[in-house]
Design an enzyme around this catalytic site. Structure first.
Site, short mmCIF file in Angstrom:
data_model
loop_
_atom_site.label_atom_id
_atom_site.label_comp_id
_atom_site.label_asym_id
_atom_site.label_seq_id
_atom_site.Cartn_x
_atom_site.Cartn_y
_atom_site.Cartn_z
N HIS A 150 -7.74 -5.11 -0.89
CA HIS A 150 -6.49 -4.48 -0.46
C HIS A 150 -5.80 -5.28 0.66
O HIS A 150 -4.66 -5.75 0.50
CB HIS A 150 -6.80 -3.06 0.02
N ASP A 199 -9.89 -4.47 -5.60
CA ASP A 199 -9.36 -3.47 -4.68
C ASP A 199 -9.79 -2.09 -5.15
O ASP A 199 -9.38 -1.62 -6.21
CB ASP A 199 -7.82 -3.57 -4.65
N SER A 253 0.82 -1.20 0.00
CA SER A 253 0.00 0.00 0.00
C SER A 253 0.87 1.26 0.00
O SER A 253 1.64 1.48 -0.92
CB SER A 253 -0.97 -0.03 1.19
#
Length: 492
Positions: free
Chosen positions: A423, A397, A227
């Protein structure tokens, strides 16, 4: 100053008022709880557990006897009791090292190292192991614990890497649990929290890499980000040309570059209309600093339920691939402090649809920016990245628009789709040891063997299948997980 009429919709005004009311109420409650003695806090914790169990467990005679606990539930309970990274590693008999990096602007960053397989201990800490080096970096509002708080060690990437003969390092951002110190500013000061993604890129990532290479006596390492940990690497590699020579492959898990926005249209519209509203809500220090307080007084399943509901509300992540026990265990280690400014930076990126540096020319809250700006915020030149890049993203996602991301990256980027993944699934999904980790291992092996001398030529790993829908114009390879090739690795 009142907002200009028409600037916000009626629903956005209502959301703004409700948000401010909630923040004020929560702040007052935080003060009250801070003054309570420990026995009363424990009483609240136990009462929340009783209430939760009374609402979720049937009281009929047929269900009164508790079923035996599964191995996963027992592991989750141990993870909940773990206070830090070392305790989490101890659960699976790993002995980590702790290191501290001093950045060029004076922040002290905590690094964790797993230099040996489980059950083994090294005598010399500041020495080379002679093993290939891998550096993992967490996402927004996280710390290094998120990599090792899994209920099964076969699904924990750092443990798998250590068993496969890697020298594993895990980084931490300034301000979080392991990096809350500076030689210049006190963490209670506003100046300490005056940082954004720019500072991660200029200092945290390159300084951490430099320290790791110095200790390990290695010339290169492999970088794995999750991320925001990928965004920091994109930014750092784009502005530090020589850093590219030290990275043999950059594997981006659930990559973040310029997300479209939040799933909730009201919150999304409100924050994009004026990202600096976050300063009004949370001040200019750490964001959601009271989260750790709530963890101490709320029963973990309730806390996990609140987090799950928030993730659905903000991102439409339903975590269907993450078991209930794993969510309860992981969410207890999910949150770590981050600056409000770094979150404002993300909303600036979302608002402008570009992976840009922090815009210091932000207007006052509610002031309308003119059509012609005084200057154009500098963008991170991500197309200049020379290091090999592998993107591994979930196709459901909500934060990843792979088509937009491909236009912002160099032609040698390899893209691998993880079918049915959101995610957080990439970190904690129940099948990551089949769908994610084997492919990470293959990419690491492939690029380490092909970059003994620095090169930007990108070989196609055998563990994945190249699809027919390659975009020749952008020259970016698209891949999907092949179940057949994954089975070659067997059980981890």
């Amino acid at each position: 100053m009142l907002p200009v009429i028409g600037r916000l919709s009626l629903r956005e005004y209502a959301a703004l008022v409700a948000g401010l009311t909630f923040v004020v109420f929560e702040a007052l409650l935080h003060v009250v709880v801070a003054l309570l003695p420990t026995p009363i806090i424990r009483w609240f914790y136990h009462r929340s557990r009783i209430i939760f169990n009374s609402l979720t467990v049937s009281t009929s005679r047929s269900t009164r006897s508790k079923p035996p606990k599964s191995d996963e539930v027992r592991a989750a309970e141990r993870i909940l009791k773990a206070r830090d990274f070392a305790d989490l590693c101890k659960i699976y008999n790993y002995t980590p090292e702790e290191h501290v990096v001093l950045t060029k602007d004076g922040y002290l960053l905590g690094l964790h190292r797993l230099p040996a397989p489980k059950g083994e201990q090294r005598v010399g800490r500041d020495t080379s192991t002679g093993k290939p080096v891998v550096y993992l970096h967490h996402g927004l509002l996280m710390n290094s614990e998120v990599w090792v708080c899994l209920t099964d060690e076969q699904r924990a990437l750092p443990f798998v890497l250590a068993e496969r003969g890697y020298d594993v390092w895990l980084g931490n951002n300034r301000g979080n649990k392991y990096s809350k110190k500076s030689i210049h500013n006190n963490p209670n000061s506003t100046a300490f929290w005056d940082f954004s993604i720019d500072d991660f890129a200029w200092h945290d990532i390159p300084d951490s890499v430099e320290y790791i290479l110095d200790i390990t006596k290695s010339s290169k390492l492999s970088y794995i980000g999750f991320s925001q940990g990928t965004a920091q690497a994109f930014a750092a590699l784009s502005i530090h040309p020589r850093l590219n020579e030290k990275i043999n492959v950059f594997i981006a898990l659930a990559p973040a570059l310029s997300p479209a926005g939040l799933a909730n249209p009201i919150v999304d519209g409100l924050m994009k209309a004026s990202p600096t509203l976050l300063f009004l809500f949370f001040g200019r220090k750490a964001i959601l600093s009271s989260a750790t307080m709530w963890q101490s007084i709320v029963y973990p399943p309730i806390f996990a339920k609140v987090i799950s509901t928030s993730l659905v509300f903000l991102f439409n992540w339903r975590s269907l691939n993450i078991s209930r026990a794993q969510r309860i265990a992981a969410f207890a280690h999910l949150y770590s402090l981050a600056s409000v400014k770094s979150v404002v930076h993300w909303f600036q990126i979302m608002r402008n649809g570009a992976f840009q540096m922090y815009d210091d020319d932000t207007p006052p809250v509610f002031q309308v920016r003119s059509a012609v700006s005084a200057y154009h915020p500098a963008r991170f030149p991500t197309k200049n990245i020379a290091a090999p890049i592998v993107l591994m993203y979930g196709d459901i996602d909500s934060l990843v628009d792979i088509d937009v991301m491909r236009t912002q990256l160099p032609p040698h980027t390899v893209v691998q789709r993880l079918k049915g993944y959101e995610h957080l699934d990439v970190l904690w999904g129940k099948d990551v040891h089949h769908d994610v980790i084997p492919h990470v291992l293959e990419h690491l092996k492939c690029y380490q063997e092909s970059t003994q001398g620095f090169t930007t030529s990108i070989p196609v790993p055998s563990v994945v299948r190249v699809e027919d829908d390659i975009d020749e114009e952008k020259s970016i390879t698209i891949m999907t997980v092949s179940a057949e090739s994954a089975s070659e690795f067997g059980s981890m």
